[in-house]
Design a protein around this motif. Structure first.
Motif, PDB file in Angstrom:
ATOM      1  N   VAL B  29      -2.558  -7.765  -0.496  1.00 41.85           N
ATOM      2  CA  VAL B  29      -2.936  -6.357  -0.648  1.00 41.85           C
ATOM      3  C   VAL B  29      -2.800  -5.854  -2.086  1.00 41.85           C
ATOM      4  CG1 VAL B  29      -2.282  -5.847   1.731  1.00 41.85           C
ATOM      5  CG2 VAL B  29      -0.606  -5.520  -0.124  1.00 41.85           C
ATOM      6  N   SER B  30      -3.332  -4.662  -2.316  1.00 38.58           N
ATOM      7  CA  SER B  30      -3.130  -3.996  -3.606  1.00 38.58           C
ATOM      8  C   SER B  30      -2.252  -2.749  -3.466  1.00 38.58           C
ATOM      9  CB  SER B  30      -4.486  -3.631  -4.224  1.00 38.58           C
ATOM     10  OG  SER B  30      -5.377  -3.121  -3.250  1.00 38.58           O
ATOM     11  N   SER B  31      -2.009  -2.304  -2.229  1.00 36.93           N
ATOM     12  CA  SER B  31      -1.174  -1.120  -1.972  1.00 36.93           C
ATOM     13  C   SER B  31      -0.212  -1.402  -0.833  1.00 36.93           C
ATOM     14  CB  SER B  31      -2.041   0.081  -1.587  1.00 36.93           C
ATOM     15  OG  SER B  31      -2.822   0.515  -2.689  1.00 36.93           O
ATOM     16  N   ALA B  32       1.062  -1.075  -1.042  1.00 39.25           N
ATOM     17  CA  ALA B  32       2.090  -1.300  -0.018  1.00 39.25           C
ATOM     18  C   ALA B  32       2.581   0.038   0.515  1.00 39.25           C
ATOM     19  CB  ALA B  32       3.266  -2.067  -0.628  1.00 39.25           C
ATOM     20  N   ASN B  33       2.369   0.257   1.811  1.00 41.60           N
ATOM     21  CA  ASN B  33       2.916   1.434   2.479  1.00 41.60           C
ATOM     22  C   ASN B  33       4.357   1.100   2.846  1.00 41.60           C
ATOM     23  OD1 ASN B  33       0.092   2.027   2.552  1.00 41.60           O
ATOM     24  ND2 ASN B  33      -0.044   0.930   4.507  1.00 41.60           N
ATOM     25  N   VAL B  34       5.312   1.593   2.081  1.00 46.03           N
ATOM     26  CA  VAL B  34       6.693   1.167   2.259  1.00 46.03           C
ATOM     27  C   VAL B  34       7.448   2.137   3.170  1.00 46.03           C
ATOM     28  CG1 VAL B  34       8.848   0.564   1.097  1.00 46.03           C
ATOM     29  CG2 VAL B  34       6.658   0.076  -0.006  1.00 46.03           C
ATOM     30  N   ALA B  35       8.035   1.578   4.223  1.00 46.36           N
ATOM     31  CA  ALA B  35       8.801   2.367   5.189  1.00 46.36           C
ATOM     32  C   ALA B  35       9.889   3.156   4.476  1.00 46.36           C
ATOM     33  CB  ALA B  35       9.422   1.457   6.240  1.00 46.36           C
ATOM     34  N   CYS B  36      10.259   4.292   5.066  1.00 48.90           N
ATOM     35  CA  CYS B  36      11.194   5.215   4.417  1.00 48.90           C
ATOM     36  C   CYS B  36      12.468   5.428   5.226  1.00 48.90           C
ATOM     37  CB  CYS B  36      10.520   6.555   4.196  1.00 48.90           C
ATOM     38  SG  CYS B  36       9.076   6.463   3.123  1.00 48.90           S
ATOM     39  N   GLY B  37      12.700   4.601   6.272  1.00 46.80           N
ATOM     40  CA  GLY B  37      13.983   4.661   6.953  1.00 46.80           C
ATOM     41  C   GLY B  37      14.029   5.460   8.238  1.00 46.80           C
ATOM     42  N   PHE B  38      12.950   6.161   8.596  1.00 44.03           N
ATOM     43  CA  PHE B  38      13.010   6.955   9.826  1.00 44.03           C
ATOM     44  C   PHE B  38      12.445   6.168  11.021  1.00 44.03           C
ATOM     45  CE2 PHE B  38      13.840  11.723   9.223  1.00 44.03           C
ATOM     46  CZ  PHE B  38      14.788  11.473   8.253  1.00 44.03           C
ATOM     47  N   HIS B  39      11.304   5.526  10.849  1.00 45.59           N
ATOM     48  CA  HIS B  39      10.769   4.713  11.950  1.00 45.59           C
ATOM     49  C   HIS B  39      11.146   3.255  11.771  1.00 45.59           C
ATOM     50  CE1 HIS B  39       7.710   3.479   8.998  1.00 45.59           C
ATOM     51  NE2 HIS B  39       7.554   2.438   9.769  1.00 45.59           N
ATOM     52  N   GLY B  40      11.553   2.899  10.569  1.00 38.47           N
ATOM     53  CA  GLY B  40      11.906   1.526  10.223  1.00 38.47           C
ATOM     54  C   GLY B  40      12.337   1.510   8.780  1.00 38.47           C
ATOM     55  N   GLY B  41      12.908   0.365   8.368  1.00 41.12           N
ATOM     56  CA  GLY B  41      13.333   0.244   6.974  1.00 41.12           C
ATOM     57  C   GLY B  41      14.752   0.735   6.768  1.00 41.12           C
ATOM     58  N   ASP B  42      15.526  -0.009   5.989  1.00 39.99           N
ATOM     59  CA  ASP B  42      16.827   0.487   5.554  1.00 39.99           C
ATOM     60  C   ASP B  42      16.858   0.384   4.031  1.00 39.99           C
ATOM     61  OD1 ASP B  42      17.771  -2.115   4.656  1.00 39.99           O
ATOM     62  OD2 ASP B  42      18.000  -2.605   6.756  1.00 39.99           O
ATOM     63  N   PRO B  43      17.796   1.106   3.389  1.00 39.19           N
ATOM     64  CA  PRO B  43      17.766   1.167   1.923  1.00 39.19           C
ATOM     65  C   PRO B  43      17.715  -0.202   1.239  1.00 39.19           C
ATOM     66  CG  PRO B  43      19.236   2.845   2.766  1.00 39.19           C
ATOM     67  CD  PRO B  43      18.804   2.021   3.957  1.00 39.19           C
TER      68      PRO B  43
END
Lengths: 251, 251, 251, 251
Positions: B29-43
């Protein structure tokens, strides 16, 4: 004219749960340690607190904590340092965006509860927190317990530290606090006001055994958890002002 | 030379739980939609993903979602609009700090899952999300489903919108997607590559009933949830490049 | 002698967050809807509430809700029915163990907030909740809004239903409640006491337009969220007793 | 004929996040430590695991942990003992209801990760966990590390303890495990199979320095976190059966 900062924890309500009387506390302090959502606080309440702080002319600081809503961030969690750094960055960043959305800024960082206690004595987590603040903004002051490990570690890493002291807590001769629960650990109103004035005006406090300690805090920590705490906060502010000491943020 | 952006969701792992093959997807890809910790993702995982995105030359976007880890942000939650605005600001801010800590920036916003679907059709939550983006940074583009309510609402509010389309999903004559689960809703590899090329090169797609639709997306959404999805992402990229279409971020 | 049950939500505090005055409410009611940890309540507080209920001679019911602490379970979440069934079983089971640990039992189930509202009108989630109760114990009564979808669905599935009515809310001619926020939706103290007595003694209530409705609830729902609510709860109990109506659990 | 139990952690997936290959592990073990939702596991996945365990003829045990999804329950949390007792009761109760809903029962308790480690050495949390099990059901066995503090504490409180040992971990001469990360801490496949057979058949294991230790576990702990672990679990089972040792639950 002598001046000192007064700080207190704010914005810690969560969803339907209200804790503390933010409006009353904002009338007493010059610095607001605003919760960042991990030990307490949700985006709506955090932002409302930021707005109220702006209206009250109170400076906003980030109050990151352990990810432990059930424990209100008060108990120790053995978080790996790398993870802790990232969690503190995350929390400061979240608050920065909310503070900016109401036209303000995060001006300092003061860790909460169990994390505050852990970095007062533990080198590893202290370094992790100092690294987080530096990576967000090396010019952001870190508010710390006077004489703590984090005070030294943050200073070594080039961060400005702002030391705080307590008006309503008795000190031991080594400069640490008498543990809560011990008789005499918590001072009554008059004694707390007197201790606040001596800390601000003379940079001195008398320990439980009579030893005179030299402690020159830039800020004094007040509490707003219950009506009695709020009333004491107000009395301390009035006492300081009555003694000719200005209440002013350190930034 | 014709060019198009390819985007995918990343950084959605949580604690001990791993989801998606971020490294492989970043190669496509050229763009990454990075999770922000509410539906997924941790710091920690979010920051690691930001670092990998920087290394791969991929642009970082914020991918905020409903506060619903148990549902991976996929189901509708009837959040009050004011609260939703604040939750989106919080999430973008948290990611901004982590992205900056690795020397990058959040360059756009694309809501996740249930929230993405809700604002595609619902005016109230759409306005709440657009307001959040504007309050964080009115220059931040919002990635939206082509032809959706949020595309109109965000545009009216002065935000730049970046419309996206799907390579592997069948379209209905009205420009909406054939619902997952319906026969023919998901295209196989060859068909998906062909649809990606037509979208990028001609701005056209053929609906299930043969209708020719004019859709000129600035980005095409790829998936990385499982090995087959990752392989398809790679094939689509190669197919586009083979057709002389450059893969390039829209920022 | 005529008798009626009075129920209220309890045990909804969480960690450092206190909500409601459980002790005062337990003095007014005969049935306690005890939170199960998803919308509110933590194990320590839940167990303490169970112990207080036992001491007060109040029957314990399970009060499961959506997994949504941030929303206090008040907003709709589009949970898949199979998952909802399992979540309700989980919550009832957790409360059963805590109730047993203080020598008591869960004697009925009353869903909370957003879930209560959803199953009052929606067939799918209503069936999911009825299935959960049946799978835990087909003899466990389900407390429901009088005239609701869940009342019918639960009845069809062989569960005993216990219908409840509201003393302090105005009714529409079709038997539904006037929406909160509408003028006249909430009755003042005297009117609420009078409505409670008519509901218990005559099985009748006068709708906002004067229509006489036949509603014979087995229980009346009281609130304990704030001091005024607690005082009203007490007045309603005293009013009922003064009218010769006994306050008695339905089990 | 000699027999031994094989146990492994199961049901730890959460929402959209999958961890472990439950089906493969269920083919290898006789006891399933099923997550209870605090460190991992959600009601739907937990119930599905219970159903699969029933189908596979595998006994269900409760696997309670710290309330720490982000840390997968692996790190120490300084929970007050009274609160820990209530949290363990809550978790066991939740699993009991789900196990019963598929026609089975919780037959033992084995704490998870950080909690398992804490009660192996710490008296206070060990007593809190033993109290929880006793209050749920004094006949419920507690699976413990052989030679640990919890083994003694639980035994003193009248609980049946089931001691477990590890096939793939090296032992120190004092009977504790060589710490992960130390060279030689983890045994390779052949060594693990051999150690399992000696533990089961002779009640002996050779420590890293050659000391012969007498350890007679009732159960051996296997892992299913990744394909290699699952394969080793299978090999250990086959190795034991090939040596004429039956795989059988201790209940």
């Amino acid at each position: 004219m002598t001046a000192i900062d007064l700080n207190s924890d704010l914005g810690e309500s969560f969803g339907g749960y209200t804790v503390g009387d933010d409006a009353a506390v904002l009338a007493a302090v010059s610095s607001a340690n605003v919760a960042c959502g991990f030990h307490g606080g949700d985006p709506r309440g955090i932002r409302a607190t930021c707005r109220s702080a702006v209206d009250a002319g109170v400076v906003i600081g980030a109050h990151p904590g352990y990810r432990d809503l059930a424990g209100f961030g008060r108990r120790f969690i053995d978080v790996e340092p790398g993870e802790l750094t990232d969690e503190v960055i995350y929390q400061i960043g979240a608050l920065q965006a909310l503070a900016r959305s109401v036209g303000s800024e995060v001006r300092y960082v003061k860790p909460h509860g169990g994390l505050y206690n852990a970095i007062a004595v533990g080198e590893t987590q202290a370094r992790a927190v100092a690294r987080a603040v530096r990576e967000v903004d090396p010019d952001l002051p870190l508010m710390v317990l006077s004489g703590s490990v984090i005070e030294r570690v943050a200073g070594e890493s080039g961060l400005r530290t702002v030391s705080e002291a307590f008006a309503d807590r008795a000190y031991r001769p080594d400069g640490t606090l008498v543990k809560r629960g011990t008789p005499g650990a918590v001072l009554d109103g008059d004694a707390a006001v007197a201790q606040a004035i001596r800390l601000a005006a003379e940079g001195r406090v008398t320990a439980v055994d009579g030893t005179e300690l030299a402690i020159s805090p830039e800020s004094i920590c007040l509490h707003g958890d219950d009506p009695a705490a709020v009333q004491l906060a107000r009395r301390i502010r009035e006492g300081l002002e009555g003694a000719g000491i200005a209440i002013r943020s350190f930034v």
